[in-house]
Motif scaffolding. Structure first.
Motif, mmCIF file in Angstrom:
data_model
loop_
_atom_site.group_PDB
_atom_site.id
_atom_site.type_symbol
_atom_site.label_atom_id
_atom_site.label_comp_id
_atom_site.label_asym_id
_atom_site.label_seq_id
_atom_site.Cartn_x
_atom_site.Cartn_y
_atom_site.Cartn_z
ATOM 1 N N GLU A 174 0.810 -1.213 0.000
ATOM 2 C CA GLU A 174 0.000 0.000 0.000
ATOM 3 C C GLU A 174 0.848 1.269 0.000
ATOM 4 O O GLU A 174 0.396 2.316 -0.467
ATOM 5 C CB GLU A 174 -0.928 0.012 1.216
ATOM 6 N N GLU A 175 2.073 1.186 0.505
ATOM 7 C CA GLU A 175 2.915 2.377 0.548
ATOM 8 C C GLU A 175 3.223 2.898 -0.850
ATOM 9 O O GLU A 175 3.373 4.099 -1.057
ATOM 10 C CB GLU A 175 4.208 2.107 1.316
ATOM 11 N N VAL A 176 3.303 1.993 -1.821
ATOM 12 C CA VAL A 176 3.534 2.407 -3.210
ATOM 13 C C VAL A 176 2.205 2.619 -3.940
ATOM 14 O O VAL A 176 2.016 3.626 -4.622
ATOM 15 C CB VAL A 176 4.388 1.365 -3.951
ATOM 16 N N LEU A 177 1.268 1.691 -3.776
ATOM 17 C CA LEU A 177 -0.012 1.799 -4.482
ATOM 18 C C LEU A 177 -0.761 3.071 -4.119
ATOM 19 O O LEU A 177 -1.460 3.652 -4.969
ATOM 20 C CB LEU A 177 -0.894 0.593 -4.162
ATOM 21 N N ASN A 178 -0.652 3.508 -2.889
ATOM 22 C CA ASN A 178 -1.415 4.665 -2.425
ATOM 23 C C ASN A 178 -0.654 5.981 -2.549
ATOM 24 O O ASN A 178 -1.132 7.018 -2.089
ATOM 25 C CB ASN A 178 -1.845 4.473 -0.961
ATOM 26 N N PHE A 179 0.509 5.947 -3.179
ATOM 27 C CA PHE A 179 1.264 7.187 -3.349
ATOM 28 C C PHE A 179 0.476 8.119 -4.266
ATOM 29 O O PHE A 179 0.094 7.752 -5.380
ATOM 30 C CB PHE A 179 2.645 6.884 -3.935
ATOM 31 N N SER A 180 0.211 9.319 -3.803
ATOM 32 C CA SER A 180 -0.781 10.185 -4.445
ATOM 33 C C SER A 180 -0.401 10.660 -5.849
ATOM 34 O O SER A 180 -1.285 10.994 -6.643
ATOM 35 C CB SER A 180 -1.040 11.411 -3.555
ATOM 36 N N ASP A 181 0.890 10.674 -6.182
ATOM 37 C CA ASP A 181 1.307 11.190 -7.491
ATOM 38 C C ASP A 181 1.255 10.142 -8.598
ATOM 39 O O ASP A 181 1.489 10.470 -9.763
ATOM 40 C CB ASP A 181 2.729 11.745 -7.417
ATOM 41 N N PHE A 182 0.957 8.894 -8.247
ATOM 42 C CA PHE A 182 0.964 7.818 -9.235
ATOM 43 C C PHE A 182 -0.449 7.335 -9.542
ATOM 44 O O PHE A 182 -1.270 7.172 -8.644
ATOM 45 C CB PHE A 182 1.778 6.616 -8.726
ATOM 46 N N GLN A 183 -0.703 7.083 -10.836
ATOM 47 C CA GLN A 183 -1.945 6.453 -11.275
ATOM 48 C C GLN A 183 -1.589 5.081 -11.842
ATOM 49 O O GLN A 183 -0.801 4.987 -12.794
ATOM 50 C CB GLN A 183 -2.634 7.297 -12.353
#
Length: 224
Positions: A174-183
Motif C-alpha cells: 500500500e505504501e507504493v499503491l497509495n502514493f498520491s502522485d501515481f496512477q
C-alpha cells in the motif's frame, strides 16, 4: 551496517544469487519500456546494481543508471563495456532519496528491487515522481509483504534482520499503491512463485496551487 556497505559486500556474488532468479522482472520491465518509449527517450533506472538490465534496453534509448554502491556500479560499467558498447548509457553514484537531477528530466523511471531497500521510502517515491516528466511512466518491481498469514509471520521475523540482509522483508504494498502522485496502469506478479509485483504507473503529480496576487488598496483605483 549502512545499505551501501551491505551491497558493496554483495557486489561480488550478487549476479549469482539474484541474476536468473529476478530476471523475469527485469525483462518484463524493459519490454514495457521498449514497447512504449519514443525513439531517443530518456530513461532513469534507480538502483541499477550490477547493470543486469542494461543489455535489455533498446539501443536508441538514453539510459541513466544510479546506485549508492560504487562496487556494484563498477561491475555495471564493465557490463556496458562488454555487452552494450555504443549504447547511450550513463552510470552515476547517487542516493535514490536525493536524486541530483532537475524536475521533469526523464520520460520513464524504473526502480527494480530497490523500494524496500531505501531507508526512507516516502522520500524515494517523491524523488522519482519529481524527476519523471508529468504524464511520464514509472515502473516499480519489488517484493511486498504477503497477504498469506503464515508467510507474513516469517517476513516479520526477518524484519529484525534488516540491517544485515539490506531490505525490509515486510514492506507494505500500500505504501507504493497509495502514493498520491501515481496512477496505476497495470499490476502483475513476476519471478518465482509470483512473489514479486511489477507496478506500472502514470506519473500524475497534483499541480501546486499558486495563490492569486493580492491587489493593494489605492484610492486612485476608485477615482478618488
Amino acid at each position: 551496517m549502512r545499505v551501501e556497505q551491505i551491497y558493496d559486500f554483495a557486489a561480488g556474488f550478487y549476479d549469482y544469487l539474484f541474476g536468473r532468479a529476478f530476471q523475469q522482472g527485469r525483462e518484463r520491465s524493459t519490454d514495457r519500456i521498449n514497447a512504449r518509449a519514443e525513439e531517443g527517450a530518456k530513461i532513469l533506472e534507480v538502483g541499477l546494481g550490477t547493470g543486469l538490465s542494461l543489455p535489455l534496453y533498446r539501443s536508441d534509448l538514453q539510459i541513466t543508471g544510479v546506485d549508492i554502491s560504487e562496487k556494484m556500479l563498477d561491475r555495471a560499467r564493465r557490463r556496458v563495456e562488454s555487452q552494450c558498447a555504443g549504447n547511450k548509457i550513463r552510470i552515476v553514484n547517487m542516493d535514490a532519496t536525493d536524486l541530483q537531477f532537475e524536475d521533469n528530466s526523464f520520460d520513464f523511471v524504473v526502480a527494480m528491487y530497490v523500494a524496500s531497500v531505501v531507508p526512507d521510502p516516502a522520500a524515494f517515491l517523491s524523488e522519482i515522481s519529481r524527476v519523471c516528466k508529468v504524464r511520464g511512466e514509472v515502473i516499480v518491481v519489488n517484493h511486498f509483504a504477503s497477504s498469506n498469514r503464515f508467510v507474513r509471520a516469517f517476513e516479520r521475523l526477518l524484519a529484525g534482520l534488516e540491517s544485515v540482509i539490506g531490505f525490509k522483508s515486510d514492506f507494505p504494498l500500500e505504501e507504493v499503491l497509495n502514493f498520491s502522485d501515481f496512477q496505476l496502469i497495470r499490476s502483475e506478479r513476476v519471478n518465482a512463485f509470483r512473489y514479486w509485483h511489477l507496478l506500472h504507473f502514470r506519473n500524475a503529480p497534483t499541480p501546486v496551487a499558486v495563490p492569486a496576487p493580492q491587489l493593494a488598496y489605492s484610492s486612485a483605483m476608485y477615482g478618488r
